[in-house]
Design an enzyme around this catalytic site. Structure first.
Site, PDB file in Angstrom:
ATOM      1  N   SER A  50       2.928   0.035   5.077  1.00  0.00           N
ATOM      2  CA  SER A  50       2.350  -0.492   3.751  1.00  0.00           C
ATOM      3  C   SER A  50       3.505  -1.636   3.233  1.00  0.00           C
ATOM      4  CB  SER A  50       2.323   0.533   2.377  1.00  0.00           C
ATOM      5  OG  SER A  50       3.474   0.964   2.421  1.00  0.00           O
ATOM      6  N   ASP A  82      -0.819  -1.712   6.518  1.00  0.00           N
ATOM      7  CA  ASP A  82      -1.779  -0.956   5.733  1.00  0.00           C
ATOM      8  C   ASP A  82      -1.721  -2.019   4.386  1.00  0.00           C
ATOM      9  OD1 ASP A  82      -3.442   1.007   4.799  1.00  0.00           O
ATOM     10  OD2 ASP A  82      -1.942   2.213   3.904  1.00  0.00           O
ATOM     11  N   ASP A 104      -6.604  -6.831   2.810  1.00  0.00           N
ATOM     12  CA  ASP A 104      -7.531  -5.903   1.671  1.00  0.00           C
ATOM     13  C   ASP A 104      -7.622  -7.039   0.768  1.00  0.00           C
ATOM     14  OD1 ASP A 104      -8.363  -4.416  -0.072  1.00  0.00           O
ATOM     15  OD2 ASP A 104      -6.602  -2.925  -0.353  1.00  0.00           O
ATOM     16  N   GLU A 134     -11.466  -4.642   3.812  1.00  0.00           N
ATOM     17  CA  GLU A 134     -11.924  -3.621   2.931  1.00  0.00           C
ATOM     18  C   GLU A 134     -13.108  -4.246   2.014  1.00  0.00           C
ATOM     19  OE1 GLU A 134      -9.232  -0.771   1.130  1.00  0.00           O
ATOM     20  OE2 GLU A 134     -10.528  -0.430  -0.796  1.00  0.00           O
ATOM     21  N   GLY A 181      -3.776   9.113  -3.149  1.00  0.00           N
ATOM     22  CA  GLY A 181      -2.863   9.790  -3.796  1.00  0.00           C
ATOM     23  C   GLY A 181      -3.257  11.373  -3.907  1.00  0.00           C
ATOM     24  N   GLY A 212      -7.710   6.992   1.712  1.00  0.00           N
ATOM     25  CA  GLY A 212      -7.532   8.058   0.610  1.00  0.00           C
ATOM     26  C   GLY A 212      -8.355   9.548   1.300  1.00  0.00           C
ATOM     27  N   ALA A 213      -7.751   9.495   2.629  1.00  0.00           N
ATOM     28  CA  ALA A 213      -8.283  10.736   3.287  1.00  0.00           C
ATOM     29  C   ALA A 213      -7.648  11.970   3.377  1.00  0.00           C
ATOM     30  CB  ALA A 213      -8.941  10.214   4.551  1.00  0.00           C
ATOM     31  N   ASN A 254      -7.184   7.768   7.174  1.00  0.00           N
ATOM     32  CA  ASN A 254      -5.884   7.214   6.790  1.00  0.00           C
ATOM     33  C   ASN A 254      -5.029   8.450   5.995  1.00  0.00           C
ATOM     34  OD1 ASN A 254      -6.371   4.808   7.461  1.00  0.00           O
ATOM     35  ND2 ASN A 254      -5.815   3.798   5.866  1.00  0.00           N
TER      36      ASN A 254
HETATM   37  P1  13P Z   1      -3.769   9.290   1.030  1.00  0.00           P
HETATM   38  O1  13P Z   1      -3.293   9.050  -0.184  1.00  0.00           O
HETATM   39  O2  13P Z   1      -5.047   9.917   0.779  1.00  0.00           O
HETATM   40  O3  13P Z   1      -3.057   9.908   2.106  1.00  0.00           O
HETATM   41  O4  13P Z   1      -4.375   8.005   1.531  1.00  0.00           O
HETATM   42  C1  13P Z   1      -3.517   6.860   2.393  1.00  0.00           C
HETATM   43  C2  13P Z   1      -4.195   5.836   2.605  1.00  0.00           C
HETATM   44  O5  13P Z   1      -5.413   5.392   2.262  1.00  0.00           O
HETATM   45  C3  13P Z   1      -3.288   4.624   3.075  1.00  0.00           C
HETATM   46  O6  13P Z   1      -3.852   3.574   3.215  1.00  0.00           O
HETATM   47  O1  G3H Z   2      -2.397   2.991   0.298  1.00  0.00           O
HETATM   48  C1  G3H Z   2      -1.554   3.841   0.104  1.00  0.00           C
HETATM   49  C2  G3H Z   2      -0.434   4.537   1.041  1.00  0.00           C
HETATM   50  O2  G3H Z   2      -0.272   5.796   0.638  1.00  0.00           O
HETATM   51  C3  G3H Z   2       0.616   3.734   0.760  1.00  0.00           C
HETATM   52  O3  G3H Z   2       1.469   3.978  -0.258  1.00  0.00           O
HETATM   53  O4  G3H Z   2       2.134   1.598  -1.264  1.00  0.00           O
HETATM   54  O5  G3H Z   2       3.414   3.856  -2.054  1.00  0.00           O
HETATM   55  O6  G3H Z   2       3.624   2.802   0.428  1.00  0.00           O
HETATM   56  P1  G3H Z   2       2.659   3.041  -0.750  1.00  0.00           P
HETATM   57 ZN    ZN Z   3      -5.394   2.996   1.744  1.00  0.00          ZN
END
Ligand code: 13P
Ligand code: G3H
Ligand code: ZN
Length: 309
Positions: A50, A82, A104, A134, A181, A212-213, A254
């Site tokens: 990310s 990401d 995104d 997305e 989260g 968000g999985a 993810n």
């Molecule tokens: P989680 O917060 O559910 O692990 O999702 C992570 C995510 O979607 C990263 O792009």
């Molecule tokens: O999409 C969210 C991921 O959990 C990445 O989180 O931006 O804190 O690294 P982050």
């Molecule tokens: Zn995500």
């Protein structure tokens, strides 16, 4: 033992109804734990970075750690950006050797999202890199319990079909009720499977992505809390809902929060039980092991999502 794109792995996953785990990486121990798990399971794997990870660990470290992981493990790995927020960061990652990038544009109006996604697709494809985009916005914790907010932010199936046709994107992240989260649902978990089914029907060949999985495994929430944490009311996507989603075109799942919880729970436990220790290797080793076994569990679950393999 190379960095590869998602093209072939998604085609197989879509055909055989299983999903590929895409795990967020931020340091060496996280990468090692995940890759050791994939090696043991002989599972295809996506490691994703990310903007926050790039800021924390610095791009060169993460890129070279992932390359080292491919060399050390003998596995082919996907290195994925990401939530790339604009063309520039996607271009930078393509130029730096990423094999997959996410643009995104979900916060933009439909036409603007199409415009920036197309721009990234053109550049990435010219360099042999695949693109995830997305459409629809992930629900926040509050939104998830409000029906109106739900339909306002979830992915519109007709727009999804038009979006993929006009952008030429390789995979599409959709919004059906998950959120990032550890606090995904206030009451009963809910995902809009009817919407997902319709999207998959309109786009049967398009690999769909579930952000968000994380399942927010209660074992780690309890362990965090047992050793001084305050992670109250955390709730994720039940694993049987992931299986259901995989039946309708979800091929990338993810996961970041589950890694954070597994690692933090183990570090909390170790430091509580060994207050005299201050060598980071002492607590990072069990933390890495905890990530490995959690990821093995997730990978097994995703590979057998349909019970067909
Ligand atoms: P989680 O917060 O559910 O692990 O999702 C992570 C995510 O979607 C990263 O792009
Ligand atoms: O999409 C969210 C991921 O959990 C990445 O989180 O931006 O804190 O690294 P982050
Ligand atoms: Zn995500």
């Amino acid at each position: 033992m190379a960095l590869i794109t998602t093209r072939e792995m998604f085609a197989k996953a879509l055909n055989d109804d299983y999903a590929i785990g895409a795990f967020n990486v931020n340091n060496m121990e996280i990468i090692q734990g995940i890759v050791d798990a994939a090696k043991e399971e002989q599972a295809p794997l996506i490691l994703q970075v990310s903007a926050g990870a790039r800021k924390y660990a610095r791009p060169a470290y993460l890129i070279n750690l992932v390359k080292a992981a491919a060399e050390d493990s003998g596995l082919d790995l996907v290195l994925h950006l990401d939530h790339g927020e604009d063309f520039d960061i996607c271009k930078k990652c393509v130029d730096d050797g990423f094999t997959s990038v996410m643009i995104d544009g979900s916060k933009h109006p439909f036409e603007e999202n199409i415009r920036i996604t197309k721009e990234v697709v053109e550049y990435a494809h010219a360099h042999g890199v695949v693109v995830e985009a997305e459409l629809g916005r992930l629900a926040g914790v509050e939104d998830a319990v409000q029906v109106d907010a739900r339909s306002a932010t979830f992915t519109d199936p007709d727009e999804a079909a038009e979006f993929v046709e006009r952008t030429g994107v390789d995979s599409l992240a959709i919004a059906i009720g998950t959120s990032h989260g550890a606090y995904k649902f206030k009451g009963e978990p809910y995902l809009d499977f009817e919407r997902l089914k319709t999207i998959h029907k309109l786009l049967p060949e398009t690999p769909l992505v579930l952000h968000g999985a994380s399942s927010v495994l209660q074992e780690f929430v309890s362990k965090c809390n047992q050793y001084g944490g305050q992670v109250g009311g955390a709730q994720g996507v039940p694993e049987d809902m992931i299986h259901e989603a995989v039946k309708y075109g979800i091929c990338k799942v993810n996961v970041d929060t589950d890694l954070r919880l597994a690692m933090t729970a183990e570090i909390r436990k170790y430091l509580t039980e060994h207050p005299e220790e201050f060598d980071p290797r002492k607590y990072m080793s069990p933390a890495r092991d905890a990530i490995k076994s959690m990821v093995q569990h997730k990978l097994k679950d995703m590979l057998n999502a349909s019970g067909r393999l």
